[in-house]
Scaffold this active site. Structure first.
Site, PDB file in Angstrom:
ATOM      1  NE  ARG A 235      -4.583  -1.825   0.759  1.00 17.98           N
ATOM      2  CZ  ARG A 235      -4.177  -2.684  -0.661  1.00 17.98           C
ATOM      3  NH1 ARG A 235      -3.692  -3.163  -1.075  1.00 17.98           N
ATOM      4  NH2 ARG A 235      -5.466  -3.548  -0.220  1.00 17.98           N
ATOM      5  CD  GLU A 264      -3.514   2.672  -4.780  1.00 14.18           C
ATOM      6  OE1 GLU A 264      -4.478   2.523  -4.893  1.00 14.18           O
ATOM      7  OE2 GLU A 264      -2.313   2.638  -4.781  1.00 14.18           O
ATOM      8  CG  HIS A 283      -4.094  -0.532  -6.151  1.00 14.20           C
ATOM      9  ND1 HIS A 283      -4.216  -0.184  -4.647  1.00 14.20           N
ATOM     10  CD2 HIS A 283      -3.920  -1.934  -5.574  1.00 14.20           C
ATOM     11  CE1 HIS A 283      -4.689  -0.918  -4.402  1.00 14.20           C
ATOM     12  NE2 HIS A 283      -3.687  -2.206  -4.949  1.00 14.20           N
TER      13      HIS A 283
END
Length: 316
Positions: A235, A264, A283
């Site tokens: 993360r 993000e 991601h």
């Protein structure tokens, strides 16, 4: 009384037959495009599956429904990561939570190898040269013989260790403490700084929680060797991103492969985008044409004991 499953129309079209083979009496409430779910249907929902096709476009609508479904008893997430506050809110309300841990470990680990190979061969420079029609010959570095710290030894870390070993690298596992199931040397998380200072590459595959938030500090980043690579498939919040950006921009770090950032999506004006030694993916390292099937299989594996006895294989 039969269960009522909340899922997307896309998931039901693809997997409905397998669901009904396990639970013939199950009923459904479907998320269809952007259409709202009626209040009467909200009350009927007892179980839910958050499937890959709902991410990211329909995630907001999906969890909006789940949060309003007062009789929801069990939610299964396709993602191994359940660090979003939404999941804790549901758990605090008594909803049982399971996930598809391991379903994306294989493609994520292969993305790690893609990053490492691309950085060792300076693929970003080669792509820029290609775009400019330049025949920019260079000599590549090899991964074989290089040391790599794999931080986190869940399903992703285990597969990264297997693949880096197959590529002739020398992995060292960093976890809280050795468990005896490791296939290579282990160092405790308390010694992370000295490990990072000694290796040629660091692969971060930790979950995000209160203990790991910001674990890769500026001090740890500055301890790394100038030629070393940093890969993050955990993360973005695990890392001091400003310190990482500075190290990459000033030559204090050799390069980075980042599938996750904070925030993000990464804003268009973030300086990470322009760095020549950085590869960024949005991601999606675990998003392949096989991941959805494996995630669905994890849901089915939990659905069997649920319909027979109200049990679940394992909860998060």
């Amino acid at each position: 009384m039969s269960d009522v499953l909340f899922c997307t129309d896309t998931f039901w079209k693809a997997w409905g037959d397998q669901v009904t083979a396990i639970a013939p009496d199950i009923e459904t409430v479907l998320l269809v495009n952007e259409e709202p779910v009626a209040d009467a249907d909200l009350e009927r929902i007892t179980i839910a599956f958050f499937s890959h096709d709902a991410w990211p476009e329909r995630a907001g609508n999906y969890f909006g429904v789940a949060l309003r479904a007062d009789n929801l008893a069990w939610l299964h997430s396709m993602s191994a990561g359940v660090d979003s506050p939404i999941f804790q809110t549901l758990k605090d309300r008594g909803v049982r939570l399971t996930n598809s841990s391991g379903s994306s470990s294989s493609p994520i680990a292969r993305t790690v190898m893609m990053f490492l190979l691309a950085l060792a061969r300076d693929l970003p420079r080669m792509m820029r040269a290609q775009a400019n029609a330049e025949w920019a010959w260079d000599r590549w570095s090899e991964l074989e013989g290089k040391s790599v710290a794999v931080v986190g030894y869940g399903p992703i870390g285990q597969e990264v260790v297997r693949l880096t070993t197959a590529f002739g690298m020398q992995p060292v596992i960093v976890r809280r403490q050795a468990q005896g199931d490791e296939t290579c040397p282990v160092r405790p998380l308390a010694e992370l700084e000295s490990v990072m200072a000694a290796v040629d590459a660091v692969v971060l595959a930790l979950p995000l929680n209160d203990d790991t938030h910001g674990i890769i500090s500026a001090d740890l980043i500055s301890a790394m060797q100038a030629h070393a690579f940093f890969v993050n498939v955990g993360r973005g919040e695990l890392v001091d991103q400003l310190a990482l950006t500075k190290a990459l921009a000033t030559g204090m770090l050799g390069g980075a492969g980042l599938d996750v950032t904070y925030p993000e999506p990464l804003p268009a004006d973030d300086p990470l985008w322009a760095l020549p030694n950085v590869i960024i993916t949005p991601h999606n390292s675990g998003s392949t044409d096989g991941t959805a099937r494996r995630a669905a299989e994890r849901f089915f594996a939990n659905l069997v004991p649920w319909v027979t006895s109200g049990d679940l294989l394992s909860e998060v």
